[in-house]
Structure formats: structure tokens, C-alpha cells
Design an enzyme around this catalytic site. Sequence first.
Site, PDB file in Angstrom:
ATOM      1  N   HIS A 162       0.848  -1.197   0.000  1.00  0.00           N
ATOM      2  CA  HIS A 162       0.000   0.000   0.000  1.00  0.00           C
ATOM      3  C   HIS A 162       0.882   1.245   0.000  1.00  0.00           C
ATOM      4  CE1 HIS A 162      -3.524  -2.454   0.865  1.00  0.00           C
ATOM      5  NE2 HIS A 162      -2.842  -3.028   1.842  1.00  0.00           N
ATOM      6  N   ALA A 211      15.298 -12.984  18.107  1.00  0.00           N
ATOM      7  CA  ALA A 211      13.853 -13.167  17.944  1.00  0.00           C
ATOM      8  C   ALA A 211      13.089 -11.860  18.142  1.00  0.00           C
ATOM      9  CB  ALA A 211      13.348 -14.216  18.935  1.00  0.00           C
ATOM     10  N   ARG A 234      26.713  -7.465  19.547  1.00  0.00           N
ATOM     11  CA  ARG A 234      28.127  -7.812  19.710  1.00  0.00           C
ATOM     12  C   ARG A 234      28.617  -8.538  18.463  1.00  0.00           C
ATOM     13  NH1 ARG A 234      29.191 -13.243  21.151  1.00  0.00           N
ATOM     14  NH2 ARG A 234      27.350 -14.449  21.775  1.00  0.00           N
TER      15      ARG A 234
END
Length: 242
Positions: A162, A211, A234
Amino acid sequence: MKTSILNQSKQWLKNSDHPLVKSVFTQLKTVLNFELPAPKFLCTPLYALYVFIRNLFSTFTRIVFWTPLFKGRVHKVGRPLNLYGGLPYISGPLSIEIGDNCRISGQSTFTGRSSAATQPALIIGNNVDIGWMTTIAVGSKVVIADNVRIAGRALLAGYPGHPLDAQARAQGEPETDSQVGEIILEKDVWLATGVSVTAGVRIGHGSIIAAGSVVTCNIPAMVLAGGIPARVIRELKLSEGK
């Protein structure tokens, strides 16, 4: 109307202080919560039989149905292809190339930008895992190099679908070219569960994305990155990246 009467009756039975109603409600709960005896000497082999039949049926449908259908849609595919759990949903004018030894969840979605000037291309290398409920939206090109691991519920958004302008969006117009970009996952990249990658992003080889992260800019090689937006946490040693 019937649902409303049923809900009212249920609430009346549940909340009434009348001893008879309370007794009826208790008896109904006992009936509804009834469980058959489950002796292990009987249920354990029955469960093993169920798993065997389920896996046999899944393997059969994968070999004779899902995989041939999927191969009929893609432009190039290596061997062996482990297409587990069904058939991925594919939409749009998308060219798909897949290398050798890949594992792709059938509960995944591949889309190509329909308003693109040239055909969008999804290029998947060798030894790649694409997990459950992953969506790959290809604006121009998405490259997933060798040994990449993509966990479940990932999103690679090469185009948004969109426009940013509200009026254009209300009129059903497509996104603008400025909202579209390539996505490149270099060799040995690992996207953990629920990672989103936006258009125009390159993730360097061996890097791991934590995650739930949202990657909005390029990530260098051999780093652990995470957050919204994702930032380098890191560096990874070579042994960690293997």
C-alpha cells in the site's frame, strides 16, 4: 436470539444461589468434564500408532501431491526438496529458484509485487531452511544465500502493498517505487523466530538476528543484532558463526 437465550441460561445456572440450581450446575460440570480412563499400557501404543499413521499420510501426500504441485510452479528447483506440512501459498508474478537440500514449510507465503515493471525474483540457495508461517514479499528481488536459517513467523517485506498517502491507499492504488527494495541474506545468516526485514536491507554472512527484531538497515557480517529497530549487540567469533 437462540445464542442470547443460551448464554443467559448459562449465566443463570452459574450464578444462581438456589440450592437446586447449584446442584444441577454441579452435575452438568461433572458430565462435561468426564474423562475416559487412560491406562498407559493401552494409550501409549495407540499414540504411537497415531503418530505412525499421521507421519505416513504426511509423507505420502508430500511425495505424490504437494511437492509435484509446488515444483510445477517454481522455475528452478534442486534436489532433494523437503516440502513439509502442505503447499506454500504463492501469489503474484513471482519467479522462484531453489537450490539443493532445502527445507520449506508448507505453511509459508511467497508473493511478488504485481505492479512491478520487471518480474520479481526469489532466489534461494543451497541448504536453506524456511520455517512455519514465514512470509516473503518480493518487491524486486530477494536473495537467500546458502545455509541460511529462517525460523517461524519471519517476514521479509520487499514491498508494503500500500502507498503511504492515505487518499491513494483508500483508492486502492499500489505502493510507490520508492517503497520497494531488494533484500539480501548472505551465507549462513540466521533469522530467529518472528524477525521482520524491510525493503533495501542486506544482512552480512554469518550474522544472527534475535527473535522479534525488526531489521530496517544493513547489518554487517558476523554479528549478533536485535531490537526494534535492530542494532548490533556484539561481534561473533568465527567458531560461533559456524
